[in-house]
Design an enzyme around this catalytic site. Structure first.
Site, PDB file in Angstrom:
ATOM      1  N   GLU A  99       0.839  -1.197   0.000  1.00 45.85           N
ATOM      2  CA  GLU A  99       0.000   0.000   0.000  1.00 45.85           C
ATOM      3  C   GLU A  99       0.876   1.250   0.000  1.00 45.85           C
ATOM      4  O   GLU A  99       1.868   1.334   0.728  1.00 45.85           O
ATOM      5  CB  GLU A  99      -0.901  -0.001   1.233  1.00 45.85           C
ATOM      6  CG  GLU A  99      -1.804   1.226   1.343  1.00 45.85           C
ATOM      7  CD  GLU A  99      -2.598   1.272   2.640  1.00 45.85           C
ATOM      8  OE1 GLU A  99      -3.634   1.957   2.668  1.00 45.85           O
ATOM      9  OE2 GLU A  99      -2.175   0.619   3.628  1.00 45.85           O
ATOM     10  N   LYS A 115      -9.795   0.970  -1.951  1.00 43.96           N
ATOM     11  CA  LYS A 115      -9.924   0.751  -0.511  1.00 43.96           C
ATOM     12  C   LYS A 115     -11.318   1.180  -0.065  1.00 43.96           C
ATOM     13  O   LYS A 115     -11.748   2.302  -0.343  1.00 43.96           O
ATOM     14  CB  LYS A 115      -8.848   1.545   0.235  1.00 43.96           C
ATOM     15  CG  LYS A 115      -8.719   1.204   1.714  1.00 43.96           C
ATOM     16  CD  LYS A 115      -7.486   1.890   2.308  1.00 43.96           C
ATOM     17  CE  LYS A 115      -7.251   1.463   3.747  1.00 43.96           C
ATOM     18  NZ  LYS A 115      -6.007   2.062   4.302  1.00 43.96           N
ATOM     19  N   CYS A 170      -5.096  -3.059   3.108  1.00 45.55           N
ATOM     20  CA  CYS A 170      -4.783  -2.850   4.519  1.00 45.55           C
ATOM     21  C   CYS A 170      -5.990  -2.953   5.473  1.00 45.55           C
ATOM     22  O   CYS A 170      -6.436  -4.043   5.797  1.00 45.55           O
ATOM     23  CB  CYS A 170      -4.082  -1.502   4.676  1.00 45.55           C
ATOM     24  SG  CYS A 170      -3.204  -1.296   6.246  1.00 45.55           S
TER      25      CYS A 170
END
Length: 514
Positions: free
Chosen positions: A265, A340, A374
């Site tokens: 990321e 995300k 993440c």
């Protein structure tokens, strides 16, 4: 790369491809007179051995081919020329009961060279050799640069110079780098090949699986090789320096035959150093302009290195909103974006970032995969929805500044592997960026996690890196083990859910591209 490419495809040759095939051959063999197969000859090849004729297409256009016969070992290794090995171009030397895959032609249109498309054809030919349970691949390769050295070296000396990399030959050097070894020198092999002075080098690649049970062609392989990049944050002069470092890792993991390369990321964060005089929110928006060129370059490298690349993540602006996105750049030349979904309080406070609205899986040549960035892995619903769509491998690029942040990602990723009967691969950044606000320290330990049952490691960790050290992790995962677990595991989590009591489903306003 000199040309724009959207998709690369490898498949068996069809007679409908002939016009494009002929044109590419003429481009490739311009110095040889009548250097192309007649349509009637291609029809005969397809009639007697269709699975042995392979082509590579770029955006639907045939730009290269590998043509083959099956011949007897003694015939393949005895002194012969091109005319005799092809039965005076009748292909009556082809024998399905023989043991050698003999390459009678391989070429790439010069306009499309430098993309490693020839390597793909060679790899596909090797796979065909294994699947047909043949002993080896043999062919006589031209040495087109010999004419420039004929006054200095004998053919034997020239071959040795090429082998020692003291001289480069575009054909012989390529073949040696693809694990072919020299059997003998052939004289008067191809009439009219003046650049090789009509010499050719008989070469062989041995099938180490010979005598094993043959497999059907084009079956999806069970063992997938993952190449994970634990990326060191370092000052970078410009975006080209970022590409140079990224290509180093892609070259490394593809060299080991990896099917996927995974980056972390926000590994592009060093580019923010030029904008450190701005606020954090403005600085990250400045580097969002690199998103398109990064996608394009990674897509080119996916083609060139024949590997599927998961580009970690980077800032992306759309309609005035800032998102955290990445790209799955497939080796066939196509790409898809992922976003995300869950944004941390820090990302909202310092950057004003927004979450995406897509929960999706991706179809690849290695099966269906999922990708989360993440914080998303800490929400179990997302992975469960992906598992219901058939996901076998979940990739998680992450960025954590402290060990306790990493611990959350690690243990949640391990939980996702167990509860969804899948592999989970995580890759993070390490090192420091003292000249980039809000991105100054990083902690990571890249790893691949497995379900917990007898066929897998007892601790559920397939492999992991040294913490906080730049390195790669190459890991093989077996998809068939997941199938066995799903049907016969000690516990069968996906099968034993009480769907009569509870369910997880996407809402109507949630997008999916699966």
């Amino acid at each position: 790369m000199q040309i724009e490419i959207n998709k690369v495809e490898l498949r068996n040759l069809k007679i409908e491809d002939y016009k494009q095939l002929k044109l590419s051959m003429q481009h490739a063999y311009g110095e040889l007179e009548q250097a192309y197969w007649q349509e009637k000859e291609i029809k005969k090849l397809l009639n007697i051995f269709p699975e042995g004729q392979l082509v590579v297409l770029v955006d639907g256009k045939v730009v290269g081919a590998a043509l083959s016969l099956i011949v007897d070992y003694k015939k393949a290794t005895s002194i012969h020329n091109y005319e005799t090995i092809t039965g005076k171009y009748t292909f009556n030397t082809h024998d399905y009961d023989a043991e050698i895959l003999y390459g009678i032609d391989v070429f790439i249109d010069p306009e499309y060279r430098g993309l490693r498309l020839g390597r793909r054809l060679y790899d596909m030919r090797k796979e065909l050799c294994e699947q047909l349970n043949l002993k080896s691949i043999i062919f006589a390769g031209r040495i087109p640069n010999y004419t420039a050295h004929a006054d200095e070296y004998s053919p034997k000396e020239y071959i040795e110079k090429v082998r020692l990399k003291e001289v480069h030959d575009p054909v012989l050097s390529f073949q040696i780098s693809n694990d072919f070894h020299v059997i003998k020198l052939m004289r008067n092999y191809l009439e009219g090949d003046t650049s090789s002075k009509e010499y050719a080098v008989l070469m062989e690649w041995n099938n180490i699986y010979y005598d094993k049970s043959p497999k059907l062609i084009n079956t999806r392989k069970s063992t997938i090789r993952l190449g994970l990049v634990q990326w060191q944050m370092r000052p970078l002069a410009n975006v080209e320096a970022l590409f140079e470092q990224a290509e180093f890792f892609i070259d490394a993991v593809s060299g080991y035959g990896s099917d996927f390369a995974l980056f972390p990321e926000l590994f592009v964060a060093p580019l923010m150093a030029d904008f450190n005089h701005l606020s954090e929110a403005d600085a990250i928006r400045e580097i969002a302009r690199y998103c398109d060129p990064i996608q394009k370059r990674f897509q080119e490298m996916a083609i060139s290195y024949n590997i599927n690349i998961i580009t970690g993540s980077m800032p992306y602006m759309e309609d005035g909103n800032l998102y955290n996105v990445g790209f799955l750049c497939k080796r066939d030349g196509t790409s898809e974006m992922y976003t995300k979904v869950h944004i941390t309080p820090n990302e909202v406070q310092y950057w004003g970032m927004k979450g995406g609205d897509k929960i999706q899986t991706f179809d690849t040549d290695c099966g269906k995969i999922g990708i989360m960035i993440c914080y998303d892995v800490e929400f179990p619903e997302l992975a469960r929805l992906m598992a219901d769509e058939g996901m076998n491998i979940l990739f998680v690029p992450f960025l954590t500044d402290t060990q306790n942040g990493y611990t959350r990602v690690k243990h949640c990723a391990q939980a996702r592997a167990i509860e969804n009967e899948c592999y989970v691969a995580i890759a993070g950044c390490v090192g420091n960026l003292p000249k980039v606000n809000n991105m100054d320290i990083q902690y990571a330990q890249t790893a691949v996690f497995t379900p917990s049952d007898f066929s897998f490691p007892s601790n559920g960790i397939k492999a992991e890196t040294t913490p906080n050290t730049e390195m790669t992790l190459i890991v093989d995962v077996d998809i068939d083990l997941l199938k066995e677990l799903h049907e016969h595991g000690s516990v069968r989590i996906l099968k034993d859910r009480r769907n009569d009591l509870y369910q997880i489903k996407k809402l109507n306003n949630t997008k999916s591209t699966s």
